[in-house]
Scaffold this active site. Sequence first.
Site, PDB file in Angstrom:
ATOM      1  CB  ALA A 299      24.522  -1.222 -30.179  1.00  0.00           C
ATOM      2  CB  ILE A 301      27.496   4.230 -26.447  1.00  0.00           C
ATOM      3  CG1 ILE A 301      28.189   4.841 -27.651  1.00  0.00           C
ATOM      4  CG2 ILE A 301      27.532   5.181 -25.267  1.00  0.00           C
ATOM      5  CD1 ILE A 301      27.468   6.042 -28.185  1.00  0.00           C
ATOM      6  CG  ASP A 345      29.614  15.559  19.618  1.00  0.00           C
ATOM      7  OD1 ASP A 345      30.672  16.135  19.407  1.00  0.00           O
ATOM      8  OD2 ASP A 345      28.482  16.055  19.453  1.00  0.00           O
ATOM      9  CG  ASP A 650      25.566  18.095  19.932  1.00  0.00           C
ATOM     10  OD1 ASP A 650      26.409  18.995  20.071  1.00  0.00           O
ATOM     11  OD2 ASP A 650      25.438  17.158  20.731  1.00  0.00           O
ATOM     12  CG  ASP A 654      29.429  21.440  17.118  1.00  0.00           C
ATOM     13  OD1 ASP A 654      30.559  21.799  17.463  1.00  0.00           O
ATOM     14  OD2 ASP A 654      28.669  20.774  17.839  1.00  0.00           O
ATOM     15  CG  ASN A 716      29.821  -1.267 -24.078  1.00  0.00           C
ATOM     16  OD1 ASN A 716      29.596  -1.047 -22.909  1.00  0.00           O
ATOM     17  ND2 ASN A 716      28.877  -1.244 -24.999  1.00  0.00           N
ATOM     18  CD  GLU A 719      27.784  -5.097 -27.443  1.00  0.00           C
ATOM     19  OE1 GLU A 719      26.765  -5.555 -26.950  1.00  0.00           O
ATOM     20  OE2 GLU A 719      28.044  -3.874 -27.467  1.00  0.00           O
ATOM     21  CG  ASN A 753      24.537  -2.612 -25.930  1.00  0.00           C
ATOM     22  OD1 ASN A 753      25.292  -3.572 -25.819  1.00  0.00           O
ATOM     23  ND2 ASN A 753      24.956  -1.413 -26.272  1.00  0.00           N
ATOM     24  CG  ASP A 757      25.524  -5.262 -21.143  1.00  0.00           C
ATOM     25  OD1 ASP A 757      26.018  -5.776 -20.130  1.00  0.00           O
ATOM     26  OD2 ASP A 757      25.979  -4.268 -21.716  1.00  0.00           O
TER      27      ASP A 757
END
Length: 918
Positions: A299, A301, A345, A650, A654, A716, A719, A753, A757
């Site tokens: 959790a 991660i 251009d 174009d 090019d 994270n 926690e 999570n 979150d």
Amino acid sequence: MKFYQKSKEELLHSYDVKIDRGLSSTQVTDNRERYGENKLPEEKEESYLKVFFKSFKEPIIIVLLGAVALSFFSSFYSFQIVGDKKHGLESLYEAIAIAILIIINAFLGFWQEISARKNLNSLKEMNNRFASVLRDGALEKISSNELVVGDIVKVTVGDFVEADIRWLELDELQLIESHLTGEADAIIKNIEVINENVEIGDQTNMGFSGSIVSNGQGIGIVVATGENTELGKISQLMKDEGIKSSPLQETVKKLTKTLMKISAGIVLLTFVFGLISSGEFSINSITSVFSTSIALAVASIPDALPVVLSIVLTIGAVKMSKNKGLIKTLSSVETLGSTSYICSDKTGTLTQNEMTVTKFYANGQLYNVDGLGYSSIGEIHLIAKGEKNINFAQFMKNIVLCNDSSVKEVEGQVKTFGNPTEVALTVLGSKAGYSKNKLLKNNKIIRTLPFSSSRKMMSVIVQNDEGFYVYTKGAPDVLMEKASGILIGDIVDQSEQSKDNFIKVVDDYADEALRTLAVAYKKVDEEEALYGATEDVEKDFILTGVAGIIDPPREEVKESIRQLHDANINVVMITGDHEKTARAIAYDLGIVKEKNATVLKGIDLEEMSDQKLYAEVKNVNVYARVTPEHKQRIVKQLQNHQQVVAMTGDGVNDAPALRAADIGVAMGITGTEVTKDSADLILLDDKFTTIEKSVYSGRTIYANIKNFMRHELTTNVAEVLALVLGLVLFRSSVGNVAAMTPTLTALMVLWVNMVSDAIPSFSLGYDVAETDLMKEKPRNPNESILANHTWSRVLIRGTVMGTMVYLGFLLAAQNGLNASEAQTVAFLTLVYGQLWHVFDARSSRTLFRRNPFGNIRLVGAVLFAGVSSFLVTIIPFFNSVMGTAQLTLPVYLLVIFIPALPTLILSGIKEVFKIKIW
Ligand code: ATP
């Protein structure tokens, strides 16, 4: 008999088609049925089931599945062997809850992948290639996979050959067939029948699917499509690259991996520490400590990161395409945000490309022309002192015959076909009473040397009663170089005086921002007319005159350029046009600030060494009379200055410059298929403003990604810290809470999570830009998304939030709340702490700098997360599953509002003391 061995008539006859009408619509349907579509078999898409189960292969899910198995085992063990019903039930709930989360995750992944696939397919569809085909007597542009065998196709420089074609009529056609033969040089094509059996490389009257038209033009008949083409035979499956992942996605993948390693360490530590502290080594305690520590580690991660990231990037790409900027790789979304140079251009991108001749000089006399646009109504006035005769017949004949455009009135509306410069000349011709059809009665065009940006001219060779003539039109300075005299009245004048007069007219026109085009002619003998090499035919001209063409700048471009300058992005004009015209338009648009700004000409660039160009390149904003080859050098030297360059183009030549640029930009409407193929961004409306909008979107998307990363990672850290502090410090019982009670239950962390979150984080991806985004400097592309004090911000806020969660838990215990209540206090402190923090995370500066209601989606997500997190503490079912408990009103009020303080205070300190690392 092979196609190259058949005569033109045989082929037309066998497909029952006329070269000037093409197939009829019924024939198209029949032939498609009989010979198949012009499509190569596509790679099979993964089945829905396979996509659904893909998420089960992710390491995070495997770990979670392990946790489910362990919880089931622990529950079974508690029920059957120990007879501990309460613990058995708890483990069972935990197993089921984690299993549900896994399924939700799989659905989320599935939805993400399917919607990304849908979006990518629609982007791919927009990026279809086109072919010009004659059907029912009319030339039309169709998607290349609608071609059928028997179609009469027209190709010109910059096109791809879209099927296998036997040529019928050619003008200097050359093709690059390296994809089939490995031969890099262009092959000259002809229409002669070949009698013996020859290899592909020697089938000179054929064109093969995938070849590039590098010179000239041609008309041919389609003889094979799709799998039956030579290309189809060798590549049974065309590898479809799709949209590649972006560097940011790679970075996030790496980051998630590193965090997983850290969390594996935490699992181990928690496990060992938990076991030692509990002092009990029964299977029951081992499984419970193990499953809890695994669930907690997983959790912690930021598992939503990759999913949210790819959704935000694809949605960004789709949004851009709605704004007419078609992105071909997700990495371009990122790169656009760091663009520091836009090289554009002029014609059509910065200007309207609706051209009108307003002045011209012919046979030594000056004229003004009335009327704008394509109507053939408009008077021509001779500007001359005293009595003089109008004398422009040679000039008009020249511009009308050396011209591939046409102007027709269809149902009261003027429709133009062909290049706008040529359209302007056709319109001038009709104002003067000259039309190509009438002239063709006495003049036969026997050869065409089509226009190329490198030669900057175009010629036709005409046969009439008097013999053979070359009629040329092109850039005045280039034609001057190759001229031997000037037509004044009816006499060829070779004096310096008339040359100077001519140059003065060109300069005056260019100073008025007019595009200039000179016309010239010469008489040739039959041998030269039919077989002379281009370089020999196009020299020793007699100049007839020069046209001054107005091509007004696009009004909206001025504002775009102003905004880009504010955003510290340099705008550079690179044009094939005359130096003075380029300077005048650049000044008008605000690309340069002085009327006499430096303009670097192609010819001077040619003589410059790379070192010299490196020294100069940052001081020049206008390049004139350049050839496509020069563009590549300009890109290289800008890149050597560590600039991120977007470059438009174009023409077929090019393509290398577009590939070399960080963002190659092609025109969707007027661009050639080859440039579209090598571009990263296609402007569906050909407008410069679209580049500016795309850069803005690129910056916004990048900033949003940065915001949600900041938010996710802060949570994270909080926690992990709250749990680790509990594990290390909560060693003896406090009040009614037993020693070693974790600060949060595993399911509380999972809830945080997945709900409180992920949902607000996701809406951060849709946020509008912070208003001053286009006032900032372009981002350094080598800089990590976590640079610029992001880590310090994450660590400071995460530490404060984590400590606060633990303190909430401790205070609750000290005040006599039981274990579930104390954990609920910690849970809600974390949830509401995050929900306040999200408004801080969404600003690169501070909470006080952004209107909290600017992103309604976010406000909705925060309300949803806040209310649902409150509900899980009062609904008995969740109480038993998640280990939450109902609290009293004052405690609820405390856990809602106290967590706002750290965010307000930290943001406040940053605001007042302007501390960057904060
Ligand atoms: P940009 O490069 O900004 O699009 P451009 O259209 O002037 O500008 P090119 O297409 O390379 O650039 O054209 C270069 C020059 O060649 C023009 O300035 C004009 O003088 C001449 N030219 C353009 N179109 C034609 C044509 N169809 N026939 C003959 N000469 C042309």
